[in-house]
Design a protein around this motif. Structure first.
Motif, PDB file in Angstrom:
ATOM      1  N   VAL A 343       0.814  -1.218   0.000  1.00  0.00           N
ATOM      2  CA  VAL A 343       0.000   0.000   0.000  1.00  0.00           C
ATOM      3  C   VAL A 343       0.850   1.271   0.000  1.00  0.00           C
ATOM      4  CG1 VAL A 343      -1.727   1.310   1.290  1.00  0.00           C
ATOM      5  CG2 VAL A 343      -1.985  -1.165   1.020  1.00  0.00           C
ATOM      6  N   PRO A 344       1.935   1.384   0.825  1.00  0.00           N
ATOM      7  CA  PRO A 344       2.724   2.633   0.791  1.00  0.00           C
ATOM      8  C   PRO A 344       3.273   2.968  -0.596  1.00  0.00           C
ATOM      9  CG  PRO A 344       3.279   1.348   2.739  1.00  0.00           C
ATOM     10  CD  PRO A 344       2.408   0.476   1.892  1.00  0.00           C
ATOM     11  N   ARG A 361      -6.022   8.293  -3.170  1.00  0.00           N
ATOM     12  CA  ARG A 361      -7.322   7.761  -3.583  1.00  0.00           C
ATOM     13  C   ARG A 361      -7.767   6.629  -2.655  1.00  0.00           C
ATOM     14  NH1 ARG A 361      -9.846   4.534  -8.500  1.00  0.00           N
ATOM     15  NH2 ARG A 361     -11.893   5.510  -8.372  1.00  0.00           N
ATOM     16  N   VAL A 362      -6.834   5.769  -2.277  1.00  0.00           N
ATOM     17  CA  VAL A 362      -7.171   4.668  -1.373  1.00  0.00           C
ATOM     18  C   VAL A 362      -7.724   5.209  -0.056  1.00  0.00           C
ATOM     19  CG1 VAL A 362      -6.155   2.862   0.069  1.00  0.00           C
ATOM     20  CG2 VAL A 362      -5.664   2.933  -2.381  1.00  0.00           C
ATOM     21  N   ALA A 363      -7.132   6.283   0.457  1.00  0.00           N
ATOM     22  CA  ALA A 363      -7.636   6.875   1.706  1.00  0.00           C
ATOM     23  C   ALA A 363      -9.070   7.363   1.524  1.00  0.00           C
ATOM     24  CB  ALA A 363      -6.727   8.021   2.137  1.00  0.00           C
ATOM     25  N   ALA A 388     -11.283  -1.706   1.115  1.00  0.00           N
ATOM     26  CA  ALA A 388     -10.964  -0.510   0.318  1.00  0.00           C
ATOM     27  C   ALA A 388      -9.490  -0.161   0.444  1.00  0.00           C
ATOM     28  CB  ALA A 388     -11.836   0.658   0.772  1.00  0.00           C
ATOM     29  N   GLY A 389      -8.913  -0.385   1.624  1.00  0.00           N
ATOM     30  CA  GLY A 389      -7.500  -0.074   1.822  1.00  0.00           C
ATOM     31  C   GLY A 389      -6.576  -0.958   1.011  1.00  0.00           C
ATOM     32  N   LEU A 390      -7.022  -2.177   0.701  1.00  0.00           N
ATOM     33  CA  LEU A 390      -6.177  -3.114  -0.053  1.00  0.00           C
ATOM     34  C   LEU A 390      -6.574  -3.215  -1.526  1.00  0.00           C
ATOM     35  CD1 LEU A 390      -6.048  -6.046   2.536  1.00  0.00           C
ATOM     36  CD2 LEU A 390      -4.264  -4.364   2.073  1.00  0.00           C
ATOM     37  N   ALA A 391      -7.667  -2.559  -1.924  1.00  0.00           N
ATOM     38  CA  ALA A 391      -8.242  -2.774  -3.254  1.00  0.00           C
ATOM     39  C   ALA A 391      -7.265  -2.467  -4.386  1.00  0.00           C
ATOM     40  CB  ALA A 391      -9.509  -1.938  -3.415  1.00  0.00           C
ATOM     41  N   LYS A 392      -6.421  -1.473  -4.212  1.00  0.00           N
ATOM     42  CA  LYS A 392      -5.527  -1.050  -5.294  1.00  0.00           C
ATOM     43  C   LYS A 392      -4.095  -1.542  -5.102  1.00  0.00           C
ATOM     44  CE  LYS A 392      -8.879   1.439  -7.042  1.00  0.00           C
ATOM     45  NZ  LYS A 392      -9.565   1.039  -8.282  1.00  0.00           N
ATOM     46  N   ALA A 393      -3.845  -2.322  -4.041  1.00  0.00           N
ATOM     47  CA  ALA A 393      -2.461  -2.690  -3.710  1.00  0.00           C
ATOM     48  C   ALA A 393      -1.811  -3.547  -4.783  1.00  0.00           C
ATOM     49  CB  ALA A 393      -2.428  -3.414  -2.364  1.00  0.00           C
ATOM     50  N   ASP A 394      -2.603  -4.355  -5.494  1.00  0.00           N
ATOM     51  CA  ASP A 394      -1.979  -5.229  -6.494  1.00  0.00           C
ATOM     52  C   ASP A 394      -1.480  -4.472  -7.717  1.00  0.00           C
ATOM     53  OD1 ASP A 394      -4.386  -4.637  -7.687  1.00  0.00           O
ATOM     54  OD2 ASP A 394      -4.957  -6.698  -8.138  1.00  0.00           O
ATOM     55  N   MET A 410      -5.828 -10.499  -9.212  1.00  0.00           N
ATOM     56  CA  MET A 410      -4.608 -10.913  -8.505  1.00  0.00           C
ATOM     57  C   MET A 410      -4.660 -10.459  -7.049  1.00  0.00           C
ATOM     58  SD  MET A 410      -3.328 -12.673 -10.775  1.00  0.00           S
ATOM     59  CE  MET A 410      -2.111 -13.258  -9.603  1.00  0.00           C
ATOM     60  N   GLY A 411      -5.268  -9.318  -6.794  1.00  0.00           N
ATOM     61  CA  GLY A 411      -5.406  -8.868  -5.417  1.00  0.00           C
ATOM     62  C   GLY A 411      -6.155  -9.880  -4.571  1.00  0.00           C
ATOM     63  N   ARG A 412      -7.172 -10.515  -5.146  1.00  0.00           N
ATOM     64  CA  ARG A 412      -7.914 -11.545  -4.410  1.00  0.00           C
ATOM     65  C   ARG A 412      -7.006 -12.716  -4.043  1.00  0.00           C
ATOM     66  NH1 ARG A 412     -12.981 -13.842  -7.406  1.00  0.00           N
ATOM     67  NH2 ARG A 412     -11.385 -14.211  -8.990  1.00  0.00           N
ATOM     68  N   TYR A 413      -6.205 -13.177  -5.018  1.00  0.00           N
ATOM     69  CA  TYR A 413      -5.307 -14.299  -4.730  1.00  0.00           C
ATOM     70  C   TYR A 413      -4.279 -13.937  -3.659  1.00  0.00           C
ATOM     71  CZ  TYR A 413      -7.061 -17.125  -8.614  1.00  0.00           C
ATOM     72  OH  TYR A 413      -7.855 -17.886  -9.440  1.00  0.00           O
ATOM     73  N   TYR A 414      -3.721 -12.740  -3.767  1.00  0.00           N
ATOM     74  CA  TYR A 414      -2.705 -12.344  -2.789  1.00  0.00           C
ATOM     75  C   TYR A 414      -3.330 -12.149  -1.409  1.00  0.00           C
ATOM     76  CZ  TYR A 414       0.064 -11.527  -7.006  1.00  0.00           C
ATOM     77  OH  TYR A 414       0.717 -11.685  -8.208  1.00  0.00           O
ATOM     78  N   ALA A 415      -4.562 -11.624  -1.361  1.00  0.00           N
ATOM     79  CA  ALA A 415      -5.236 -11.445  -0.078  1.00  0.00           C
ATOM     80  C   ALA A 415      -5.512 -12.800   0.579  1.00  0.00           C
ATOM     81  CB  ALA A 415      -6.539 -10.671  -0.276  1.00  0.00           C
ATOM     82  N   ARG A 416      -5.944 -13.748  -0.207  1.00  0.00           N
ATOM     83  CA  ARG A 416      -6.167 -15.084   0.346  1.00  0.00           C
ATOM     84  C   ARG A 416      -4.866 -15.679   0.862  1.00  0.00           C
ATOM     85  NH1 ARG A 416     -10.022 -17.486  -4.489  1.00  0.00           N
ATOM     86  NH2 ARG A 416     -12.027 -16.655  -3.750  1.00  0.00           N
ATOM     87  N   HIS A 417      -3.798 -15.497   0.096  1.00  0.00           N
ATOM     88  CA  HIS A 417      -2.492 -16.020   0.518  1.00  0.00           C
ATOM     89  C   HIS A 417      -2.060 -15.403   1.833  1.00  0.00           C
ATOM     90  CE1 HIS A 417       1.979 -16.024   0.573  1.00  0.00           C
ATOM     91  NE2 HIS A 417       1.807 -17.272   0.148  1.00  0.00           N
TER      92      HIS A 417
END
Length: 695
Positions: A343-344, A361-363, A388-394, A410-417
């Motif tokens: 995220v940073p 935008r994420v904020a 919302a905080g993780l939505a754009k991280a990928d 891909m964000g979904r896969y990484y979040a599950r991981h």
């Protein structure tokens, strides 16, 4: 009547340009034939990787004869005037002219007849103009020519009535291609030239020379072979019309072959494998019976190989291993860094030059999603904020950098991981949806909150900097975002007042825009959403004017409530009472509007004691009873009740117009009756703006 056939033979034309170019060429030729007075059947166009073909039937062998009339001097005019007319008209004497009576007297007329030219003499210029004017998204020069085309042009077959046109296709002063009757087949399988006598002959000889001319036939051949190969393996073809059309533009003689995906890559997400195969190699994916991705793929070759395609399959498998090795590398590398730690890095990704970074935008999305959560049944505020905080991280991952179309997925896969909650992972994957009218709309509460926040933030931001869609231009896909907001609200039955939400979203932009954001964003966005809603409802058979009528009451920003009002209004207007009241409303409005032009507005209170006639007294009493009843029903969202209250006015209104003279001789009586008509208008407008209803 004859057939006109044109085949332009060139180096390989990009697949994405073929269909448009063939149709553009057909239209240019059709326009040229029309200007020359040559009838035709509209024409048909075909394309392969190396040729554009257009054929017209029913073309006459000559232009029609033309007759031109020229009016001369009056009969009996002076001889110099007559001599000047004869010279200008190109006739020898008045014996070749006609006398005609007009409303201004009798005049001389010269009728000049011009024989039409043979079509074969006219066509070379028409064909040349069409070819040289054909637009291409990208073009090139070749040889010593200044002529630009998509690829080097080698040959111009052009037949009229089975015979080649005389002369050349003149591309520029240095480049000419003689019109000929020769074509050729597949580059490798049958490259020899052959003579052609017409379109049917061309199609047959091309087929014998391993070229399927019609793109639709090539698509059908590929699809049938692909399904058969898949079925033979107990698998199913993953249908992909876009890929099918593109592949049909890459081959002239499609041969479908089946290959294998190495087992080492099958732990990579299926979306990655499919995207890599589709984007880079133009391969078709296959599914097992349970819907999971099978370790097989289909490749469409442009060759009928002697070994049955074994070498082609082996080579494609080797290339695919290299492609998927890159994908697997990204997959393994990306999972080493938790999604939250990415995220940073979004602070260094620009969302828009005037709207700040993706981190900012994420904020905003977090704040908006938390604001929306209470309006979405079953939505956990903390989970919505986290998603919302993780939505754009990928966006900072290697995989999305390689395949941007996989963002969110891909964000979904990484979040599950990373062990995130399933609601969060699904919200990350679905927050871009719906992407279009046929895309599935999110229904999981947290996903709905983040998807709505994403679209509202974009709409408010771009409207705040006046980057609204104009005409056909919509570079930031704001129409799609607006339709997404509508679908998310309607399909999930959300009661969300949008105006205050837009104001909150605008306030969140203050760190970026300062006080530059205009206060008119919310009204402008509501109008924009209203226009999108009309388009959305039109596809469902709902009248757009009813939407305008409900919007016209002002202050309506709850889409679910608006649709309920529209439905009730439509039912009401479909009744006899509704149709008659609409007529009465227009009559009352027209009278008031005309009289207000003379002596100003008549919107004051009605003096009930001055209502002299029984019919006007009855109407006044009915209005006095109906107006508060309608307003109470509207406030309580009892739309059917509001419509019944309005319908009760039909009898008193009809009686009033039948028996009462509005423009009475007594000025005070006239003014009071005009105020009564204004009250009719005001009562009906409390339900909807009836002035916007058509029909």
């Amino acid at each position: 009547m004859a057939e006109l056939l044109l085949e332009l033979f060139s180096e390989e034309i990009p697949a994405r340009m073929q269909a448009r170019a063939a149709d553009d060429l057909r239209q240019l030729l059709a326009d040229g034939l029309a200007r020359a007075g040559l009838a035709h059947d509209g024409g048909r166009a075909f394309a392969t990787p190396r040729r554009l073909v257009v054929v017209f039937d029913g073309v006459p062998e000559a232009q029609p004869d033309l007759a031109e009339e020229r009016k001369g001097p009056r009969v009996g005019a002076a001889q110099p005037a007559i001599d000047g007319f004869l010279r200008a008209a190109g006739v020898a004497s008045l014996d070749q002219c006609e006398k005609r009576a007009t409303d201004k007297g009798e005049f001389w007329f010269a009728v000049l007849r011009k024989a039409g030219r043979a079509a074969a003499d006219v066509l070379p210029a028409i064909v040349t103009q069409a070819v040289t004017q054909l637009p291409w998204p990208k073009s090139m020069r070749f040889g010593h020519s200044q002529f630009r085309w998509v690829r080097p042009l080698h040959r111009a077959l052009c037949l009229f009535d089975g015979r080649p046109l005389a002369g050349d296709l003149v591309l520029d002063e240095a480049t000419r291609l003689p019109f000929c009757d020769r074509s050729s087949g597949h580059r490798f399988l049958a490259p020899a030239e052959f003579a052609v006598t017409g379109c049917t002959d061309l199609k047959a000889k091309l087929a014998a020379a391993k070229v399927i001319l019609d793109p639709a036939d090539r698509q059908r051949t590929i699809l049938e072979a692909a399904r058969a190969l898949a079925a033979a393996e107990g698998l199913a073809l993953r249908e992909d019309p876009g890929l099918l059309a593109e592949v049909a533009g890459l081959v002239e003689w499609p041969v479908v072959l089946i290959g294998r995906i190495a087992d080492a890559f099958m732990d990579v997400p299926a979306e990655v494998l499919v995207t890599s195969m589709r984007t880079h190699q133009k391969y078709f994916a296959l599914d097992r019976a349970d819907g999971s991705l099978a370790p097989r793929f289909l490749v469409v070759a442009n060759m009928a190989a002697a070994d049955g395609g074994a070498a082609i399959v082996s080579g494609n498998e080797r290339v695919l291993r290299a492609r998927l090795s890159d994908a697997k590398f990204f997959w393994d590398q990306d999972r080493r860094l938790p999604l939250g730690d990415r995220v940073p890095a979004l602070d260094k990704v620009v969302f828009h030059a005037r709207l700040g970074t993706m981190g900012e935008r994420v904020a905003r999305l977090q704040a908006l999603a938390a604001e929306l959560a209470p309006a979405i049944p079953g939505c956990d505020r903390d989970l919505a904020r986290a998603a919302a905080g993780l939505a754009k991280a990928d966006l900072t991952s290697g995989m999305v950098g390689e395949f941007p179309e996989l963002q969110g997925i891909m964000g979904r896969y990484y979040a599950r991981h990373d062990g995130e909650r399933e609601e969060v992972a699904e919200a990350i994957a679905q927050h871009y949806s719906p992407l279009g009218p046929n895309d599935r709309c999110p229904s999981q509460p947290v996903a709905v909150a983040v998807a709505l926040a994403d679209k509202i933030d974009a709409l408010v931001g771009f409207f705040a900097i006046d980057e609204k869609p104009t005409g056909s231009k919509d570079p930031f896909a704001l129409r799609r975002a607006a339709l997404g907001v509508i679908r998310l609200i309607v399909e999930n039955g959300l009661r969300v007042p949008l105006a205050p939400l837009f104001d909150i979203a605008l306030g969140l932009y203050r760190p970026v825009l300062g006080d530059a954001g205009p206060a008119t964003v919310a009204p402008a966005l509501l109008d924009f959403l209203g226009d999108r809603l009309k388009v959305h409802l039109r596809n469902e058979g709902v009248r757009h004017d009813l939407v305008s009528a409900v919007f016209g009451t002002g202050g309506e920003d709850d889409i679910v409530r608006l649709l309920a009002r529209v439905a009730a209004l439509g039912t009401f207007l479909g009744s006899e009472d509704g149709a008659n009241l609409l007529v009465a409303y227009r009559r009352a409005s027209n009278i008031v509007r005309i009289e207000e032009k003379k002596d100003g507005p008549h919107d004051g209170a009605v003096d009930r004691a001055a209502l002299a006639e029984p019919e006007e007294a009855a109407l006044g009493a009915a209005l006095a009873e109906a107006l508060p009843a309608v307003r109470a029903a509207v406030a309580a969202e009892r739309w059917a009740e509001a419509m019944r209250s309005v319908a009760g006015l039909r009898g008193p209104v009809d009686a009033f117009f039948d028996r009462v003279t509005v423009n009475a001789a007594d000025p005070a009586l006239r003014a009071n009756r005009l105020r009564l008509l204004s009250e009719i208008r005001r009562t009906l407008d409390s339900v909807a703006d009836f002035s916007r209803i058509e029909g």
